[in-house]
Design a protein around this motif. Structure first.
Motif, PDB file in Angstrom:
ATOM      1  N   TYR A  95       0.865  -1.493  -0.064  1.00 42.83           N
ATOM      2  CA  TYR A  95       0.092   0.071   0.234  1.00 42.83           C
ATOM      3  C   TYR A  95       0.358   1.104   0.066  1.00 42.83           C
ATOM      4  O   TYR A  95       0.424   2.318  -0.197  1.00 42.83           O
ATOM      5  CB  TYR A  95      -0.675  -0.355   0.928  1.00 42.83           C
ATOM      6  N   GLY A  96       2.060   1.072  -0.177  1.00 43.69           N
ATOM      7  CA  GLY A  96       3.134   2.330  -0.842  1.00 43.69           C
ATOM      8  C   GLY A  96       3.646   2.893   0.787  1.00 43.69           C
ATOM      9  O   GLY A  96       3.653   3.796   0.594  1.00 43.69           O
ATOM     10  N   ASN A  97       3.747   2.478   1.853  1.00 39.20           N
ATOM     11  CA  ASN A  97       4.081   2.593   2.978  1.00 39.20           C
ATOM     12  C   ASN A  97       3.288   4.129   3.367  1.00 39.20           C
ATOM     13  O   ASN A  97       3.748   5.284   3.054  1.00 39.20           O
ATOM     14  CB  ASN A  97       5.431   3.251   3.421  1.00 39.20           C
ATOM     15  N   GLY A 135     -10.818   2.396  15.729  1.00 36.90           N
ATOM     16  CA  GLY A 135     -10.493   1.743  17.205  1.00 36.90           C
ATOM     17  C   GLY A 135     -11.557   1.130  17.153  1.00 36.90           C
ATOM     18  O   GLY A 135     -12.656   0.344  16.646  1.00 36.90           O
ATOM     19  N   THR A 136     -12.187   0.547  18.528  1.00 34.87           N
ATOM     20  CA  THR A 136     -13.239  -0.198  18.993  1.00 34.87           C
ATOM     21  C   THR A 136     -14.866   0.491  18.468  1.00 34.87           C
ATOM     22  O   THR A 136     -15.342  -0.722  18.371  1.00 34.87           O
ATOM     23  CB  THR A 136     -13.665   0.183  20.410  1.00 34.87           C
ATOM     24  N   LEU A 137     -14.240   1.377  18.268  1.00 35.45           N
ATOM     25  CA  LEU A 137     -15.779   2.005  17.843  1.00 35.45           C
ATOM     26  C   LEU A 137     -16.497   2.000  16.048  1.00 35.45           C
ATOM     27  O   LEU A 137     -16.748   2.356  15.834  1.00 35.45           O
ATOM     28  CB  LEU A 137     -16.460   3.839  18.379  1.00 35.45           C
ATOM     29  N   GLY A 138     -14.747   1.703  15.363  1.00 32.89           N
ATOM     30  CA  GLY A 138     -14.940   1.118  13.529  1.00 32.89           C
ATOM     31  C   GLY A 138     -13.750   2.093  13.435  1.00 32.89           C
ATOM     32  O   GLY A 138     -12.702   2.660  14.050  1.00 32.89           O
ATOM     33  N   PHE A 139     -13.644   3.058  12.813  1.00 34.20           N
ATOM     34  CA  PHE A 139     -13.110   3.408  11.501  1.00 34.20           C
ATOM     35  C   PHE A 139     -14.059   4.963  10.483  1.00 34.20           C
ATOM     36  O   PHE A 139     -14.918   4.891  10.090  1.00 34.20           O
ATOM     37  CB  PHE A 139     -12.097   2.284   9.784  1.00 34.20           C
ATOM     38  N   ILE A 140     -13.329   6.054  11.430  1.00 29.36           N
ATOM     39  CA  ILE A 140     -14.153   7.333  11.505  1.00 29.36           C
ATOM     40  C   ILE A 140     -12.846   8.510  10.522  1.00 29.36           C
ATOM     41  O   ILE A 140     -12.214   8.519  11.088  1.00 29.36           O
ATOM     42  CB  ILE A 140     -14.244   8.178  12.753  1.00 29.36           C
ATOM     43  N   LEU A 141     -13.975   8.078   9.439  1.00 24.76           N
ATOM     44  CA  LEU A 141     -12.910   8.855   8.302  1.00 24.76           C
ATOM     45  C   LEU A 141     -13.572  10.184   7.389  1.00 24.76           C
ATOM     46  O   LEU A 141     -14.887   9.766   6.619  1.00 24.76           O
ATOM     47  CB  LEU A 141     -12.096   8.628   7.080  1.00 24.76           C
ATOM     48  N   ASN A 142     -13.795  11.145   7.529  1.00 26.14           N
ATOM     49  CA  ASN A 142     -14.523  12.580   7.194  1.00 26.14           C
ATOM     50  C   ASN A 142     -16.368  11.845   7.085  1.00 26.14           C
ATOM     51  O   ASN A 142     -17.036  12.429   6.587  1.00 26.14           O
ATOM     52  CB  ASN A 142     -14.952  12.821   5.260  1.00 26.14           C
ATOM     53  N   GLU A 143     -16.615  11.666   8.851  1.00 22.38           N
ATOM     54  CA  GLU A 143     -17.926  11.721   9.894  1.00 22.38           C
ATOM     55  C   GLU A 143     -18.437  10.617   8.583  1.00 22.38           C
ATOM     56  O   GLU A 143     -18.876  10.114   9.677  1.00 22.38           O
ATOM     57  CB  GLU A 143     -18.568  12.725   9.682  1.00 22.38           C
ATOM     58  N   ASN A 144     -17.270   9.897   8.288  1.00 19.21           N
ATOM     59  CA  ASN A 144     -18.426   8.148   8.032  1.00 19.21           C
ATOM     60  C   ASN A 144     -18.002   7.251   8.433  1.00 19.21           C
ATOM     61  O   ASN A 144     -16.725   7.336   9.204  1.00 19.21           O
ATOM     62  CB  ASN A 144     -17.872   7.929   6.436  1.00 19.21           C
ATOM     63  N   VAL A 145     -18.619   6.240   9.083  1.00 19.03           N
ATOM     64  CA  VAL A 145     -18.522   5.353  10.458  1.00 19.03           C
ATOM     65  C   VAL A 145     -18.070   4.070   9.587  1.00 19.03           C
ATOM     66  O   VAL A 145     -19.606   3.292   9.158  1.00 19.03           O
ATOM     67  CB  VAL A 145     -18.888   5.441  11.064  1.00 19.03           C
ATOM     68  N   SER A 146     -17.110   3.269   9.532  1.00 14.33           N
ATOM     69  CA  SER A 146     -17.178   2.122   8.748  1.00 14.33           C
ATOM     70  C   SER A 146     -16.941   0.775  10.265  1.00 14.33           C
ATOM     71  O   SER A 146     -15.985   0.815  10.771  1.00 14.33           O
ATOM     72  CB  SER A 146     -16.532   1.668   7.691  1.00 14.33           C
ATOM     73  N   SER A 147     -17.258  -0.350  10.255  1.00 18.73           N
ATOM     74  CA  SER A 147     -16.935  -1.779  11.407  1.00 18.73           C
ATOM     75  C   SER A 147     -16.326  -2.095  10.534  1.00 18.73           C
ATOM     76  O   SER A 147     -15.586  -2.370   9.476  1.00 18.73           O
ATOM     77  CB  SER A 147     -18.395  -1.543  11.816  1.00 18.73           C
ATOM     78  N   THR A 148     -15.482  -2.466  11.440  1.00 18.45           N
ATOM     79  CA  THR A 148     -13.763  -3.240  11.499  1.00 18.45           C
ATOM     80  C   THR A 148     -13.516  -4.497  12.088  1.00 18.45           C
ATOM     81  O   THR A 148     -12.663  -5.614  12.151  1.00 18.45           O
ATOM     82  CB  THR A 148     -12.197  -2.581  12.173  1.00 18.45           C
ATOM     83  N   GLY A 149     -14.622  -4.854  13.183  1.00 20.57           N
ATOM     84  CA  GLY A 149     -14.731  -5.886  14.387  1.00 20.57           C
ATOM     85  C   GLY A 149     -13.323  -5.927  14.653  1.00 20.57           C
ATOM     86  O   GLY A 149     -13.637  -6.871  15.554  1.00 20.57           O
ATOM     87  N   TYR A 150     -12.557  -5.674  14.960  1.00 14.90           N
ATOM     88  CA  TYR A 150     -11.405  -4.997  16.023  1.00 14.90           C
ATOM     89  C   TYR A 150     -11.188  -4.222  16.491  1.00 14.90           C
ATOM     90  O   TYR A 150     -11.830  -2.815  15.715  1.00 14.90           O
ATOM     91  CB  TYR A 150     -10.011  -6.108  15.439  1.00 14.90           C
ATOM     92  N   THR A 151     -10.803  -4.079  17.059  1.00 21.15           N
ATOM     93  CA  THR A 151     -10.074  -2.365  17.909  1.00 21.15           C
ATOM     94  C   THR A 151      -8.817  -2.342  17.625  1.00 21.15           C
ATOM     95  O   THR A 151      -8.857  -0.604  16.941  1.00 21.15           O
ATOM     96  CB  THR A 151      -9.532  -2.648  19.192  1.00 21.15           C
ATOM     97  N   ILE A 161      -6.132   0.769   5.561  1.00 23.36           N
ATOM     98  CA  ILE A 161      -7.433   2.098   5.889  1.00 23.36           C
ATOM     99  C   ILE A 161      -5.745   3.259   6.139  1.00 23.36           C
ATOM    100  O   ILE A 161      -6.867   4.398   5.361  1.00 23.36           O
ATOM    101  CB  ILE A 161      -7.677   1.801   7.234  1.00 23.36           C
ATOM    102  N   LEU A 162      -5.012   2.948   6.548  1.00 20.92           N
ATOM    103  CA  LEU A 162      -4.094   3.983   6.611  1.00 20.92           C
ATOM    104  C   LEU A 162      -3.754   4.578   5.035  1.00 20.92           C
ATOM    105  O   LEU A 162      -3.023   5.694   4.891  1.00 20.92           O
ATOM    106  CB  LEU A 162      -3.008   3.713   6.242  1.00 20.92           C
ATOM    107  N   LYS A 163      -4.414   3.511   4.073  1.00 22.34           N
ATOM    108  CA  LYS A 163      -3.645   4.271   2.646  1.00 22.34           C
ATOM    109  C   LYS A 163      -5.457   4.931   2.320  1.00 22.34           C
ATOM    110  O   LYS A 163      -4.918   6.330   1.987  1.00 22.34           O
ATOM    111  CB  LYS A 163      -3.127   3.385   1.992  1.00 22.34           C
ATOM    112  N   LEU A 164      -6.482   4.824   2.788  1.00 22.35           N
ATOM    113  CA  LEU A 164      -7.285   5.201   2.265  1.00 22.35           C
ATOM    114  C   LEU A 164      -7.165   7.301   2.762  1.00 22.35           C
ATOM    115  O   LEU A 164      -7.670   8.017   2.777  1.00 22.35           O
ATOM    116  CB  LEU A 164      -8.353   4.589   3.075  1.00 22.35           C
ATOM    117  N   ILE A 165      -6.701   6.881   4.465  1.00 26.57           N
ATOM    118  CA  ILE A 165      -6.489   7.677   5.128  1.00 26.57           C
ATOM    119  C   ILE A 165      -5.942   8.861   4.291  1.00 26.57           C
ATOM    120  O   ILE A 165      -5.967  10.595   4.458  1.00 26.57           O
ATOM    121  CB  ILE A 165      -6.495   8.200   6.303  1.00 26.57           C
ATOM    122  N   LYS A 166      -4.493   9.014   3.817  1.00 22.02           N
ATOM    123  CA  LYS A 166      -3.508   9.162   2.956  1.00 22.02           C
ATOM    124  C   LYS A 166      -4.288   9.767   1.740  1.00 22.02           C
ATOM    125  O   LYS A 166      -3.956  10.655   1.074  1.00 22.02           O
ATOM    126  CB  LYS A 166      -2.344   8.439   2.771  1.00 22.02           C
TER     127      LYS A 166
END
Length: 483
Positions: A95-97, A135-151, A161-166
């Motif tokens: 994912y390009g570090n 984290g525990t509540l999922g992944f929040i980016l630009n107020e969009n919330v996605s479940s990940t299933g893990y902390t 996910i880090l690539k999506l953020i970047k």
């Protein structure tokens, strides 16, 4: 991606054509095709190596193992020392570090991870510096919330996910880092700019076995930092002081002690706000927050330390903090109030979290009766159950013991472990969680507080292999507003 780039900085044994092109990576044998790289590792319940014969039939471009037994099974196979660590490295490469191009704050500790991350995110957002949360509540980016299933997700998903953020243009991220993820090398190839230690108390001993092992798991986050990163550490905590003393990174301490970089001097609390006096980097500051409880002040100090580490000005941080209402879902969350009755939910599921919540509620509502509903998760650390009961009994007028994700463990055994902590018979055992909450609400007098603990904003119950919808918040609202 060609293998020379995918396997960059990875130590392995075996001959492979580095010009081979791989289109995807997976550790799930069911998702493998002829253009894939499969990584086999031993999980808690299953071992990916057991599925190698199934994978070979799909003729993938590469198989990675950490067991010599399989080296002659397939032409395109290599061996590494630790498959999980290898997965982290090649996922980052694939994912390009991305963590090297954004600011990553990693928060670890028994309690306070979610609150610290969300406080940090909300302060940044309010200052026009967008921050993602994971984290525990999922992944929040630009107020969009996605479940990940893990902390903390597996490294392949984490790097995605880090690539999506970047790629979104977001420059900051606040990530909860669990002890499991550290042991399982999920974050070993993530470049953390800031690592935060909130506290350490008994939890997850079903997995780590001893407090020493639990501490060493948490310590990996700090021991792997480079010299340019910053450790932000609660030095009021015994384990925190140990981390602070051994840290080779830049350091910021927080707590009540006189030598802390961020020092709490005074707090005045009510049920709806806290006034705070602190010394931050040698200067005195006073400010106010809607968050209640000394433990939340520690979370705020951790957030301040993180932001200072990223060169935010103290005055700007505190100005932002004072101007906004901080709502942390499922963390000392006021679900509703009716007359002089207060109804809270909280994720608290450890002895230390119980003590913090009960003692702080007692300070701000000293004349009110406290009632609580709680259970203990199945297939998890059984040694903390009696301690939680003992603490609840100490502070509460009435205690209602019920279920909380019993999973595959016998419910009666869980109850037996909990009841061993009571010194009196001042408790009620009600297996059905909805009925327990309803009974507790019906028994409340005026000027009382109900704490429903353990699940926070979780919207399910896990019984055996089945997952059912259940929400403490919705249940409380339905009962209160129907009465």
């Amino acid at each position: 991606m060609k293998l020379d780039k995918l396997l960059k900085n990875l130590d392995y044994r075996g001959e492979i054509d580095l010009s081979i092109d791989v289109e995807k990576i997976s550790y799930d044998s069911r998702k493998i095709d002829k253009n894939s790289c499969f990584i086999a590792f031993c999980g808690i319940k299953t071992d990916g190596h057991n599925y190698i014969k199934d994978v070979i039939e799909k003729k993938p471009k590469l198989i990675i193992v950490d067991n010599d037994e399989y080296m002659n099974e397939y032409e395109f196979i290599i061996k590494v020392e630790n498959s999980r660590k290898a997965l982290s490295k090649i996922s980052s490469n694939f994912y390009g570090n991305p963590s090297s191009e954004i600011n990553v704050i990693g928060v670890t500790g028994t309690n306070g991870k979610t609150s610290t991350c969300l406080i940090t995110k909300k302060i940044m957002d309010s200052m026009g510096q967008k921050c993602a949360y994971l984290g525990t509540l999922g992944f929040i980016l630009n107020e969009n919330v996605s479940s990940t299933g893990y902390t903390t997700p597996e490294s392949l998903e984490l790097q995605s996910i880090l690539k999506l953020i970047k790629d979104s243009g977001t420059q900051h991220s606040a990530i909860e880092v669990s002890s499991h993820s550290l042991v399982q090398e999920r974050v070993s190839s993530t470049d953390f700019d800031v690592a935060v230690f909130t506290n350490l108390s008994q939890d997850h001993l079903d997995y780590h076995k001893t407090m020493k092992e639990y501490f060493n798991a948490k310590a990996k986050l700090f021991r792997n930092l480079n010299n340019n990163s910053t450790s932000v550490i609660n030095t009021d905590d015994f384990y925190g002081r140990t981390l602070f003393e051994e840290s080779k990174s830049q350091r910021i301490s927080f707590g009540k002690k006189n030598k802390s970089d961020i020092q709490l001097k005074k707090i005045e609390q009510s049920i709806s706000k806290t006034q705070i006096e602190m010394i931050i980097m040698g200067k005195n500051f006073e400010f106010e927050t809607n968050l209640v409880g000394e433990y939340n002040v520690y979370n705020i100090m951790a957030s301040i330390g993180s932001l200072i580490s990223l060169d935010f000005k103290i005055e700007d941080i505190l100005d932002s903090l004072s101007k906004q209402t901080l709502n942390i879902p499922g963390r000392m969350e006021l679900v509703c109030k009716k007359n002089n009755k207060y109804f809270f939910i909280d994720y608290a599921h450890t002895p230390d979290a119980f003590k913090q919540i009960f003692s702080n509620i007692k300070k701000v509502k000293s004349k009110d009766d406290i009632l609580c509903v709680f259970g203990c998760g199945g297939d998890r650390d059984a040694t903390k159950r009696a301690r939680m009961a003992s603490i609840a009994e100490q502070y509460c007028k009435k205690v209602y013991v019920t279920t909380d994700n019993p999973r595959s463990e016998n419910i009666q055994q869980i109850f037996s472990d909990i009841l061993n902590g009571f010194q009196t018979n001042n408790y009620h055992l009600i297996e059905d969680r909805k009925k327990a909450i309803e009974t507790a609400i019906d028994s409340m007098d005026d000027n009382s507080v109900l704490l429903v603990l353990g699940k926070g904003r979780e919207n399910y119950q896990i019984i055996n292999e089945s997952q059912f919808y259940f929400s403490d918040s919705d249940t409380i609202k339905d009962i209160v507003y129907e009465s």
